[in-house]
Design an enzyme around this catalytic site. Structure first.
Site, mmCIF file in Angstrom:
data_model
loop_
_atom_site.group_PDB
_atom_site.id
_atom_site.type_symbol
_atom_site.label_atom_id
_atom_site.label_comp_id
_atom_site.label_asym_id
_atom_site.label_seq_id
_atom_site.Cartn_x
_atom_site.Cartn_y
_atom_site.Cartn_z
ATOM 1 N N SER A 162 0.846 -1.188 0.000
ATOM 2 C CA SER A 162 0.000 0.000 0.000
ATOM 3 C C SER A 162 0.889 1.249 0.000
ATOM 4 O O SER A 162 1.716 1.408 -0.891
ATOM 5 C CB SER A 162 -0.962 -0.052 1.193
ATOM 6 O OG SER A 162 -1.954 0.928 1.104
ATOM 7 N N HIS A 166 -8.445 0.242 1.130
ATOM 8 C CA HIS A 166 -8.440 -1.103 0.540
ATOM 9 C C HIS A 166 -9.857 -1.625 0.317
ATOM 10 O O HIS A 166 -10.119 -2.811 0.503
ATOM 11 C CB HIS A 166 -7.615 -2.078 1.391
ATOM 12 C CG HIS A 166 -6.209 -1.643 1.594
ATOM 13 N ND1 HIS A 166 -5.219 -1.872 0.673
ATOM 14 C CD2 HIS A 166 -5.626 -0.940 2.598
ATOM 15 C CE1 HIS A 166 -4.088 -1.341 1.108
ATOM 16 N NE2 HIS A 166 -4.309 -0.774 2.265
#
Length: 183
Positions: free
Chosen positions: A53, A161
């Protein structure tokens, strides 16, 4: 501070929890922390790097594939896009402890009227879910009823996410496409 257009150092060292929780501040602050830690420890170029990420940007910078300046600019654009997504639809995440991934996935799938998805598979018995506030509330209740040791909402700025970040992903793609990454 100059690259970002605001005094992030003031917020990092003297800001309130509320200021620090804003995605537009949190992400550049984490990137800056990773950059400083890398620069203080690195005596030679690493053979390999990895990141997940936001950590992907730190890994690219550590690998020499992305300059610090370009990395911070991208992280800032990412953070602003995600902040916009968070503000357009308030959302959150929750940590779930003590259930199998399959049980958590089943509960997420059972909530049809809200967005709730598994987001981070941290380790066996510990999974983070992401989605709308109402969806996460419903999921936490259902997960506790199913036997979760904990289903705890996290103090985050949004449903990272998850599909709720799709507008931010599209905006970030354009910024990445316009940046030189040396791989």
């Amino acid at each position: 501070d100059k690259i970002l257009g605001f005094r992030i150092t003031d917020i990092m060292f003297a800001g309130t929890d509320e200021e620090l929780r804003q995605t537009k501040v949190t992400q550049p602050a984490v990137f800056l922390h990773a950059y400083v830690a890398f620069k203080m420890q690195a005596t030679e170029q690493p053979a390999m790097v990895a990141g997940h990420s936001l950590g992907e940007f730190s890994a690219l910078m550590a690998a020499g594939a992305l300059s610090f300046e370009d990395g911070l600019i991208l992280v800032s654009k990412r953070a602003m896009a995600m902040q916009k997504a968070c503000e357009s639809e308030p959302s959150t995440m929750a940590a779930v402890l003590g259930l199998s991934d399959e049980d958590v996935e089943e509960v997420c799938d059972s909530i049809k009227d809200e967005v709730v998805v598994p987001a981070n598979y941290n380790c066996p018995g510990q999974l983070v879910i992401s989605g709308s506030i109402a969806g996460i509330d419903k999921a936490c209740e259902a997960l506790k009823a199913k036997g979760a040791k904990r289903a705890l909402k996290l103090p985050v700025g949004g449903a990272f996410h998850s599909p709720l970040m799709q507008p931010a992903a599209e905006e970030l793609k354009a910024a990445i496409d316009a940046t030189t990454v040396s791989i």
